[in-house]
Enzyme design. Structure first.
Site, mmCIF file in Angstrom:
data_model
loop_
_atom_site.group_PDB
_atom_site.id
_atom_site.type_symbol
_atom_site.label_atom_id
_atom_site.label_comp_id
_atom_site.label_asym_id
_atom_site.label_seq_id
_atom_site.Cartn_x
_atom_site.Cartn_y
_atom_site.Cartn_z
ATOM 1 N N TRP A 250 37.702 39.904 37.044
ATOM 2 C CA TRP A 250 37.058 40.826 36.090
ATOM 3 C C TRP A 250 37.680 40.704 34.710
ATOM 4 C CZ3 TRP A 250 32.546 41.962 37.559
ATOM 5 C CH2 TRP A 250 32.263 42.241 38.893
ATOM 6 N N ASP B 116 40.314 48.061 31.359
ATOM 7 C CA ASP B 116 39.266 48.213 32.360
ATOM 8 C C ASP B 116 39.938 48.871 33.569
ATOM 9 O OD1 ASP B 116 37.426 47.962 34.403
ATOM 10 O OD2 ASP B 116 37.150 45.791 34.192
ATOM 11 N N LYS C 188 33.549 52.892 42.177
ATOM 12 C CA LYS C 188 34.696 52.703 43.061
ATOM 13 C C LYS C 188 35.403 54.035 43.314
ATOM 14 C CE LYS C 188 34.226 48.155 41.899
ATOM 15 N NZ LYS C 188 33.935 47.383 40.705
#
Ligand SMILES: *Cc1c(COP(=O)(O)O)cnc(C)c1O
Length: 361
Positions: free
Chosen positions: A102, A172, A196
């Site tokens: 990511w 992030d 999540k």
């Protein structure tokens, strides 16, 4: 109907009490005679949810006064573009720390729009650890240094955030936001997709320092502009209202269960059950992450062979534990144990791991 233990990486398991609460008001939200998802986002009912969710993010994370909390769409992936477009001018550039898939995607997306620099990377070691502070080479005067707090795919997590002096940090935090306490004031901007640790997919939380809302170029797409969303209290256009409603219920649940101090304690206890099983397996289970970089949210591990890994996932599924197959870039298995995964779920998995080893070791 029996609920299963859902170890999926995202969308992920939700607190049962939150689902039950949503169910109880699904058809008639607070006497309106309709679901909240059928309600206009311009009603006082929805505005109350929007502002309660914002207030709860601030309260739980102890967000300082000089920050705004926004609820946006497009997932964390949209933020990969929005962050550089909003924060990096033509004369400036941004640094990225690469700790996983990511972080790398964020970097590649930014590189399409602005000048970028890699400040550190552990790619050569298949992202099995977080870089040490002496490995981070910040360039001269970047607009920000971007990091990914928890690497969902590789199962590593920053144990503490680096002190890089007088630079703005951007993070992030999609897969570990609200899982532990940290100092928000270290960051210029934080973003996290909800699916999540915060609720269902569809909404992304952005926490941004107010001074950064000045001077955002008017040439970037309106929907990507933080200043526009801030000015409109996240109601510039139709928000993902049902997702925000669910996030609000999850935040209330977190608060009612002792806030982040208690969440942090539960998460450490849950992860220890599984890591201890790995460490006492005499090499039958091998963790992917180096010990001092281990994630409390995503536990990645291998077995002696791919056949055994397949067998493990299949037998776990038969026992009501799903979502344990690892990402293809790491292989093996991954147990995602976000805030909403219960201690019982982690105990069941640890017990299963021990039994599987004695039957197959
Ligand atoms: C899941 C994930 C993403 C991608 O989120 P989307 O909402 O699907 O765009 C980005 N970063 C991290 C750390 C993630 O875990």
């Amino acid at each position: 109907m029996e609920r299963i233990f859902n170890f999926n990486a995202g969308p992920a398991t939700m607190p049962l009490v939150v689902l039950e609460e949503a169910q109880s008001e699904l058809l008639n939200f607070k006497g309106t005679g309709m679901s909240i998802m059928e309600n206009s986002h311009r009603t006082k009912e929805y505005e109350a949810i929007n502002s309660e969710a914002e207030a709860l993010v601030k309260e739980l994370l102890d967000v300082p006064e000089n920050y705004r909390v926004l609820f946006l769409q497009g997932g964390a992936s949209t933020q990969f573009a929005a962050v550089p477009l909003n924060l990096v001018s033509a004369e400036s550039h941004a640094d990225y720390i690469l700790t996983g898939a990511w972080a790398e995607k964020a970097y590649k997306e930014a590189a399409k729009f602005v000048k970028t620099n890699v400040a550190a990377s552990t790619k050569d070691e298949n992202f099995n650890r977080i870089p040490r502070i002496d490995e981070i080479k910040v360039s001269d005067g970047p607009a920000y240094v971007h990091l990914c707090s928890n690497n969902t795919i590789f199962g590593t997590q920053w144990q503490s955030f680096p002190d890089l002096g007088d630079v703005s940090l951007v993070a992030d935090m999609s897969s570990d936001i609200m899982s532990r306490r940290f100092d928000v004031s270290k960051f210029a901007l934080i973003y996290a997709g909800a699916q999540k640790n915060l609720g269902p997919a569809g909404v992304t939380v952005v926490i941004v320092r107010k001074d950064l809302l000045e001077g955002i170029p008017s040439t970037i797409p309106t929907m990507l502009r933080y200043d526009i969303h801030a000015k409109n209290d996240s109601l510039y256009n139709t928000p993902p209202s049902f997702s925000v409603y669910m996030v609000n219920l999850v935040l209330r649940w977190l608060k009612n269960n002792g806030g982040l101090a208690a969440a942090e304690k539960r998460n450490a206890e849950k992860a220890a059950l599984i890591y201890n099983t790995i460490d006492s397996s005499e090499g039958f289970y091998r963790g992917h992450a180096v010990k001092d970089s281990r994630s409390l949210m995503n536990i990645t591990f291998r077995l002696p062979s791919e056949e055994l890994e397949k067998k493990f996932a299949a037998e776990a599924t038969a026992k009501g534990m799903i979502g344990l197959k690892g990402h293809r870039s790491v292989g093996g298995l991954r147990a995602s144990i976000y805030n909403a995964m219960s201690l019982e779920g982690c105990m069941a998995l640890a017990e299963f791991m021990k039994a599987f080893q004695s039957n197959n070791g």
